[in-house]
Design an enzyme around this catalytic site. Structure first.
Site, PDB file in Angstrom:
ATOM      1  N   LYS A  67       0.803  -1.234   0.000  1.00 54.30           N
ATOM      2  CA  LYS A  67       0.000   0.000   0.000  1.00 54.30           C
ATOM      3  C   LYS A  67       0.835   1.284   0.000  1.00 54.30           C
ATOM      4  CE  LYS A  67      -3.936  -2.113   2.378  1.00 54.30           C
ATOM      5  NZ  LYS A  67      -4.922  -1.966   3.461  1.00 54.30           N
ATOM      6  N   ASP A 113     -10.052   2.328   2.791  1.00 57.97           N
ATOM      7  CA  ASP A 113     -10.154   1.802   4.168  1.00 57.97           C
ATOM      8  C   ASP A 113     -10.786   2.862   5.057  1.00 57.97           C
ATOM      9  OD1 ASP A 113      -8.922  -0.593   3.564  1.00 57.97           O
ATOM     10  OD2 ASP A 113      -6.916   0.162   4.010  1.00 57.97           O
TER      11      ASP A 113
END
Ligand code: ATR
Length: 280
Positions: A66, A106
């Protein structure tokens, strides 16, 4: 033409994302695919070069890529760029080829899950505790601040990391060690576990839940198992809990919409399908 999406990670074998996206592709009758691709850190630049050919409409990025994906994207979603981690990529036509647009869902998934499972959750929260100071804590702490929570304490096994994260994100965040739990728990209305504690039924050594007020909501982002020892203990104490599966389902929504053009719904049916693949 079939629109293609992907999820990359290392290892990628246990990702539930293909099941989620294929459920929606079937449910909405869309001509699309979503495949899990194993990509090692060494192979990441080559994979990004492949993306620039436009083979895929976009895809997801998971552990451990990420932060690197954040660096490799051309355009960043302004609302989540401060998280310095990208989990969703969309290919945009631009110049001679395609540009990589990166965002972090997220952040959205965490709040959408609470909105669905505990409507009005932020109402009486004056003070929250986030356990952990890794990548997941960054998204959670930032979304609490963005949702108007007045005070959030980031408590981490390594206190220095918590302090650093709080300083980096700024706003109503403070960081310290897990040893501060007894001091802070009695005035806390929301507890979020973002650490890996809980996976495989592990628990925190010293976290006295009896110190929390009766109205406290306890939520975990770990979903293997669904009922982590922390959530089991919170329920035994009579506290409200929200498990971590919903965050996984909701974080998938914005990506699907970008690649396939339909905003999908997180239904009870989808939840049950994924729940069947998790340890009890
Ligand atoms: P992620 O990006 O998924 O959040 P990470 O950056 O590896 O993962 O962070 C894992 C978090 O779990 C950290 O906050 C870690 O604490 P440290 O910073 O002290 O390493 C926390 N963690 C992992 N194992 C733990 C344990 N046994 N007890 C308490 N915290 C733990």
């Amino acid at each position: 033409m079939t629109r293609k999406a992907f999820v990359i990670g290392h290892p990628i074998g246990h990702s539930r994302s293909p099941l989620i996206h294929r459920h929606w592709l079937d449910a909405y009758g869309i001509d699309g695919s979503y495949e899990a691709i194993e990509v090692t850190p060494d192979d990441l630049p080559a994979f990004f070069a492949r993306l620039r050919t436009g083979e895929f409409a976009g895809g997801n990025v998971t552990v451990p890529h990420k932060e690197r994906a954040f660096e490799l994207c051309d355009v960043l979603d302004p609302e989540t760029a401060h998280l310095r981690a990208v989990n969703t990529i969309e290919l945009l036509p631009g110049g001679e080829g395609f540009l990589l647009h990166g965002s972090n869902t997220d952040f959205y998934g965490f709040v959408a899950n609470l909105d669905q499972q505990a409507p009005g959750w932020s109402g009486g929260v004056q003070s929250a505790i986030v356990l952990g100071a890794g990548g997941a804590a960054r998204a959670v702490a930032a979304s609490l601040a963005a949702n108007g929570i007045e005070r959030t304490f980031i408590l981490n096994r390594t206190p220095e990391r918590a302090g650093q994260l709080a300083r980096e994100l700024g706003g109503p965040l403070q960081g310290s060690g897990l040893a501060d739990w007894p001091l802070l728990a009695p005035t806390t209305q929301l507890v979020v576990n973002t650490t890996t504690v809980g996976m495989g039924n592990t628990g925190f050594e010293r976290l006295d839940l009896t110190l929390l007020p009766a109205e406290t909501l306890v939520t975990d982002i770990v979903y293997t198992p669904l009922q982590t020892p922390l959530l089991v203990a919170a329920r035994a104490r009579g506290l409200r809990t929200v498990d971590g599966l919903g965050m996984l389902l909701h974080q998938a929504v914005p990506g699907f919409e970008k690649w396939f053009g339909v905003r999908p719904e997180v239904t009870a049916e989808l939840r049950q399908e994924i729940e069947r693949t998790l340890a009890p």
